[in-house]
Design a protein around this motif. Structure first.
Motif, PDB file in Angstrom:
ATOM      1  N   LEU A  17       0.637  -1.167  -0.031  1.00 46.93           N
ATOM      2  CA  LEU A  17      -0.103   0.470   0.146  1.00 46.93           C
ATOM      3  C   LEU A  17       1.253   1.246  -0.042  1.00 46.93           C
ATOM      4  CD1 LEU A  17      -2.760  -1.040   2.823  1.00 46.93           C
ATOM      5  CD2 LEU A  17      -1.943  -1.444   0.660  1.00 46.93           C
ATOM      6  N   SER A  28      -5.043   3.365  -1.465  1.00 53.32           N
ATOM      7  CA  SER A  28      -5.102   2.116  -1.283  1.00 53.32           C
ATOM      8  C   SER A  28      -4.662   0.743  -1.490  1.00 53.32           C
ATOM      9  CB  SER A  28      -5.698   2.292   0.478  1.00 53.32           C
ATOM     10  OG  SER A  28      -7.003   1.696  -0.585  1.00 53.32           O
ATOM     11  N   CYS A  29      -4.447  -0.301  -2.280  1.00 51.80           N
ATOM     12  CA  CYS A  29      -4.447  -0.868  -3.084  1.00 51.80           C
ATOM     13  C   CYS A  29      -4.288  -2.369  -2.336  1.00 51.80           C
ATOM     14  CB  CYS A  29      -3.697  -0.968  -4.059  1.00 51.80           C
ATOM     15  SG  CYS A  29      -3.542   1.034  -4.728  1.00 51.80           S
ATOM     16  N   ILE A  30      -5.097  -3.291  -3.078  1.00 54.93           N
ATOM     17  CA  ILE A  30      -4.688  -4.896  -2.859  1.00 54.93           C
ATOM     18  C   ILE A  30      -3.998  -5.402  -3.405  1.00 54.93           C
ATOM     19  CG2 ILE A  30      -6.233  -7.130  -2.790  1.00 54.93           C
ATOM     20  CD1 ILE A  30      -8.900  -5.640  -2.540  1.00 54.93           C
ATOM     21  N   PRO A  31      -2.836  -5.753  -2.143  1.00 57.24           N
ATOM     22  CA  PRO A  31      -1.626  -6.058  -2.959  1.00 57.24           C
ATOM     23  C   PRO A  31      -1.640  -7.397  -4.435  1.00 57.24           C
ATOM     24  CG  PRO A  31      -1.105  -6.482  -0.249  1.00 57.24           C
ATOM     25  CD  PRO A  31      -2.728  -6.029  -0.961  1.00 57.24           C
ATOM     26  N   SER A  32      -1.155  -7.347  -5.772  1.00 59.34           N
ATOM     27  CA  SER A  32      -1.082  -8.084  -6.219  1.00 59.34           C
ATOM     28  C   SER A  32       0.209  -8.702  -7.150  1.00 59.34           C
ATOM     29  CB  SER A  32      -2.234  -7.173  -8.059  1.00 59.34           C
ATOM     30  OG  SER A  32      -1.723  -7.987  -9.491  1.00 59.34           O
ATOM     31  N   CYS A 126      -2.216   1.742  -8.116  1.00 66.32           N
ATOM     32  CA  CYS A 126      -2.879  -0.066  -7.920  1.00 66.32           C
ATOM     33  C   CYS A 126      -2.652  -0.791  -9.371  1.00 66.32           C
ATOM     34  CB  CYS A 126      -4.669   0.071  -8.314  1.00 66.32           C
ATOM     35  SG  CYS A 126      -4.927   0.727  -6.134  1.00 66.32           S
ATOM     36  N   THR A 156      -3.863 -16.779  -3.981  1.00 68.09           N
ATOM     37  CA  THR A 156      -4.521 -16.006  -3.217  1.00 68.09           C
ATOM     38  C   THR A 156      -2.967 -15.543  -2.207  1.00 68.09           C
ATOM     39  OG1 THR A 156      -5.876 -17.594  -3.666  1.00 68.09           O
ATOM     40  CG2 THR A 156      -5.498 -16.768  -1.128  1.00 68.09           C
ATOM     41  N   TYR A 157      -3.369 -14.343  -1.874  1.00 68.40           N
ATOM     42  CA  TYR A 157      -2.705 -13.744  -1.078  1.00 68.40           C
ATOM     43  C   TYR A 157      -3.046 -13.789   0.474  1.00 68.40           C
ATOM     44  CZ  TYR A 157      -1.611  -9.570   1.982  1.00 68.40           C
ATOM     45  OH  TYR A 157      -0.988  -8.762   2.241  1.00 68.40           O
ATOM     46  N   SER A 159      -1.023 -12.863   4.190  1.00 63.74           N
ATOM     47  CA  SER A 159      -0.450 -12.063   4.651  1.00 63.74           C
ATOM     48  C   SER A 159      -0.086 -13.145   6.404  1.00 63.74           C
ATOM     49  CB  SER A 159      -0.524 -10.550   5.093  1.00 63.74           C
ATOM     50  OG  SER A 159      -2.193 -11.360   5.616  1.00 63.74           O
TER      51      SER A 159
END
Length: 210
Positions: A17, A28-32, A126, A156-157, A159
């Motif tokens: 992010l 904010s961005c979803i990790p890709s 993003c 599928t991320y 963390s």
């Protein structure tokens, strides 16, 4: 700092992010994973940035707080997208609405973006964009050999433990859990003949691709 450490830092900086100026709402961005960025983008290409121009500054009665920036580019190679040439990309001038800042001194980038109905290409924080010479050899090869073949797979991320997948057509991405960039820089998630998906590490040639 070694070149490898710099490359890892750039990759993590692109995936994480983004924190913005004080007093503004963060973009904010979803990790890709790079493969996800490839599959989810309308266009993926290598280009040299050769200039920039600020657009939509507003008028006397209205000042646009986030004008657009047009980056003039020289197309080097198209990996995904239209057959015609792209000579510019557009983005917001500020990071608050997820605007991207690119070097205009002839730096070459890998750029992923959205193709609008009018034919213009728009990019945001993003999207996945990175200086070409900081990409790993595996990433460069996967752009033409593997990413497209895995677009029906799901990455599928994860963390935090426990990490779980919901079916065989998923690859578990754990770089953020391990503090590594290995899966992002060296692997592609590809589909097998039985419909399941798994990580594949590309063979790297003896000489770097340029």
């Amino acid at each position: 700092m070694t070149r490898m450490m710099k490359s890892c830092f750039v990759t993590l900086a692109t995936l994480f992010l983004w924190q913005l100026e004080e007093g503004t709402e963060a973009c904010s961005c979803i990790p890709s994973h790079p493969q996800q960025a490839f599959c989810n983008s309308d266009v993926v290409f290598r280009a040299k940035v050769i200039g920039a121009q600020v657009l939509n500054m507003g008028n006397d009665s209205f000042v646009n707080p986030f004008p657009s920036v047009k980056y003039d580019i020289k197309m080097m190679k198209m990996f995904k997208g239209p057959t015609g040439n792209i000579d510019a990309v557009y983005t917001a001038s500020s990071s608050a609405p997820c605007g991207v800042s690119l070097d205009t001194n002839g730096e070459q980038y890998l750029i992923t973006g959205r193709l609008e109905e009018d034919g213009t290409v728009h990019i945001t924080l993003c999207n996945f964009f990175q200086q070409w010479d900081t990409l790993s050899n595996a990433q460069k090869l996967n752009l033409i050999q593997r990413y497209q073949t895995g677009c029906d797979c799901k990455i599928t991320y994860c963390s935090s433990i426990p990490c779980m997948i919901n079916g065989p057509a998923e690859c578990l991405w754990t770089d953020f859990l391990t503090g590594s960039t290995e899966q992002a820089r060296a692997y592609a998630c590809i589909m097998r003949s039985d419909g399941s998906c798994s990580w594949y590490r590309n063979r790297i040639p003896s000489k770097a691709e340029h």
